[in-house]
Design a protein around this motif. Structure first.
Motif, PDB file in Angstrom:
ATOM      1  N   GLY A 145       0.793  -1.219   0.000  1.00  0.00           N
ATOM      2  CA  GLY A 145       0.000   0.000   0.000  1.00  0.00           C
ATOM      3  C   GLY A 145       0.824   1.266   0.000  1.00  0.00           C
ATOM      4  O   GLY A 145       0.280   2.349  -0.245  1.00  0.00           O
ATOM      5  N   THR A 147       3.785   3.960  -1.394  1.00  0.00           N
ATOM      6  CA  THR A 147       4.156   4.447  -2.729  1.00  0.00           C
ATOM      7  C   THR A 147       5.661   4.594  -2.814  1.00  0.00           C
ATOM      8  O   THR A 147       6.297   5.170  -1.927  1.00  0.00           O
ATOM      9  N   LYS A 166       6.187  -4.104  -6.681  1.00  0.00           N
ATOM     10  CA  LYS A 166       4.835  -4.559  -7.035  1.00  0.00           C
ATOM     11  C   LYS A 166       4.533  -5.907  -6.386  1.00  0.00           C
ATOM     12  O   LYS A 166       3.415  -6.153  -5.930  1.00  0.00           O
ATOM     13  N   ALA A 170       3.237  -2.630  -3.285  1.00  0.00           N
ATOM     14  CA  ALA A 170       3.323  -1.169  -3.277  1.00  0.00           C
ATOM     15  C   ALA A 170       2.858  -0.578  -4.600  1.00  0.00           C
ATOM     16  O   ALA A 170       2.726  -1.279  -5.602  1.00  0.00           O
ATOM     17  N   ARG A 171       2.596   0.726  -4.582  1.00  0.00           N
ATOM     18  CA  ARG A 171       2.344   1.465  -5.809  1.00  0.00           C
ATOM     19  C   ARG A 171       3.678   2.051  -6.264  1.00  0.00           C
ATOM     20  O   ARG A 171       4.487   2.483  -5.441  1.00  0.00           O
ATOM     21  N   ASP A 191       2.811   1.826 -11.880  1.00  0.00           N
ATOM     22  CA  ASP A 191       1.496   2.461 -11.899  1.00  0.00           C
ATOM     23  C   ASP A 191       1.516   3.808 -12.602  1.00  0.00           C
ATOM     24  O   ASP A 191       0.519   4.217 -13.191  1.00  0.00           O
ATOM     25  N   CYS A 209       0.109  11.232  -5.763  1.00  0.00           N
ATOM     26  CA  CYS A 209       0.069  10.919  -4.323  1.00  0.00           C
ATOM     27  C   CYS A 209       0.291  12.213  -3.552  1.00  0.00           C
ATOM     28  O   CYS A 209       1.428  12.560  -3.201  1.00  0.00           O
TER      29      CYS A 209
END
Length: 344
Positions: A145, A147, A166, A170-171, A191, A209
């Motif tokens: 979760g 970034t 990934k 994570a993003r 992403d 973000c």
């Protein structure tokens, strides 16, 4: 045995290919017949003398390898003769390298190759893969979760960082210098992919973000700390792993007010147990297809000097002609048919 070696440091032209003595193993070691090896920037720094090191003469170049166990030393019980293996850390800290038909390697730095993974892939993954894992897991403690941002998601380390982040959940935001490289980053699961030549990176990151980047993996030799710290989330972590001679300005105030952390590490200084933990995850991801290793060029051992030149052109001179790792075919193995098909 046949090997690529140097008698003195200098430009790629100092690399010779010829006969050298076959290594003898001691307790806790295995003798591996090398099928393929790969090139890393550190290899070129050692060969050039930019990284001061006491080297045996002649010194066999290379750190990464894949091949088959041919002999086992006393005390080694988990790497039987005939086992396909991969490993790294050769050619460093006084050890002979991997651009040779045989390498005597410490068993605790050698790992089984998954059955569905080819030798070229296994040889291309060690240093960049273990580096990425150590940075993400041991150093940054990346969580699902969160970034992550990394400059250059199509390079050797960058592609590993994107895919492992990934796999962790994570993003990922990354950059590329062309649409072709951007497509590669997207194929690895990124992403958001930004063009560092044309996009307003700070604006795009803040839009993606607004709370900030949790982990910033810096690959640039001269980091812009002002930009990075502005984009980091509170308690964000920043990893640096390039630019030995870099001395950029550092904004101490904004950094500590955000309670951020700056993390630096060197892969080959990690204890064997930590590298083994990374290798176990890497093997699982390779076998399941979650981790792919981009190979940008495949050359025969005879062209070791050309392999080093290609690496330097892209690492030091920004040629942009390499997408992935450089693999060198050392001896016949499961890689030989692949190499022959490239020649035809």
């Amino acid at each position: 045995m046949r090997a690529a070696y140097i008698e003195q440091t200098g430009p790629p032209e100092v690399i010779q290919v010829g006969e050298v003595p076959k290594p003898q193993i001691g307790p806790g070691q295995v003798l591996v017949r090398v099928h393929t090896a790969s090139v890393n920037p550190i290899d070129t720094y050692i060969r050039s003398g930019d990284v001061a090191a006491e080297l045996p003469r002649p010194f066999i170049i290379g750190a990464d390898f894949a091949g088959v166990v041919e002999e086992v030393g006393a005390g080694v019980t988990d790497l039987p003769v005939g086992l396909r293996v991969w490993g790294s850390n050769q050619g460093l800290l006084g050890r002979q390298g991997t651009f040779a038909e045989y390498v005597a390697a410490d068993a605790n730095l050698v790992y089984p190759t998954p059955g569905n993974v080819a030798d070229d892939t296994a040889a291309a993954v060690p240093l960049v893969g273990i580096t990425a894992h150590l940075g993400l897991v041991r150093e940054a403690n990346l969580q699902p979760g969160e970034t992550l941002f990394i400059n250059g998601g199509s390079g050797g380390v960058g592609s590993m960082v994107v895919q492992m982040a990934k796999a962790i959940g994570a993003r990922v935001i990354t950059t590329a210098g062309s649409e072709e490289k951007a497509m590669m980053c997207r194929s690895y699961g990124a992403d958001l992919v930004l063009n560092y030549k044309t996009d307003d990176i700070p604006a795009a990151v803040k839009k993606f973000c607004s709370w900030g980047v949790d982990v910033w993996w810096e690959t640039l030799r001269q980091p812009d700390f002002d930009r990075t710290i502005d984009l980091l989330a509170p308690r964000g972590r920043m990893i640096v792993m390039a630019g030995r001679d870099a001395r950029p300005e550092f904004p101490v105030g904004p950094f500590y007010v955000k309670e951020c952390r700056l993390l630096g590490f060197v892969m080959f200084k990690a204890p064997p147990a930590e590298q083994q933990k990374a290798a176990m995850d890497i093997n699982g991801w390779l076998a399941s297809g979650k981790l792919r290793v981009p190979i940008g060029a495949t050359l025969p051992l005879q062209e070791a000097a050309a392999a080093h030149t290609l690496q330097e052109d892209n690492t030091l001179r920004g040629a942009g002609t390499l997408q992935g790792k450089i693999v060198v075919v050392v001896s016949a193995g499961d890689q030989q048919e692949t190499y022959q098909s490239l020649l035809s």
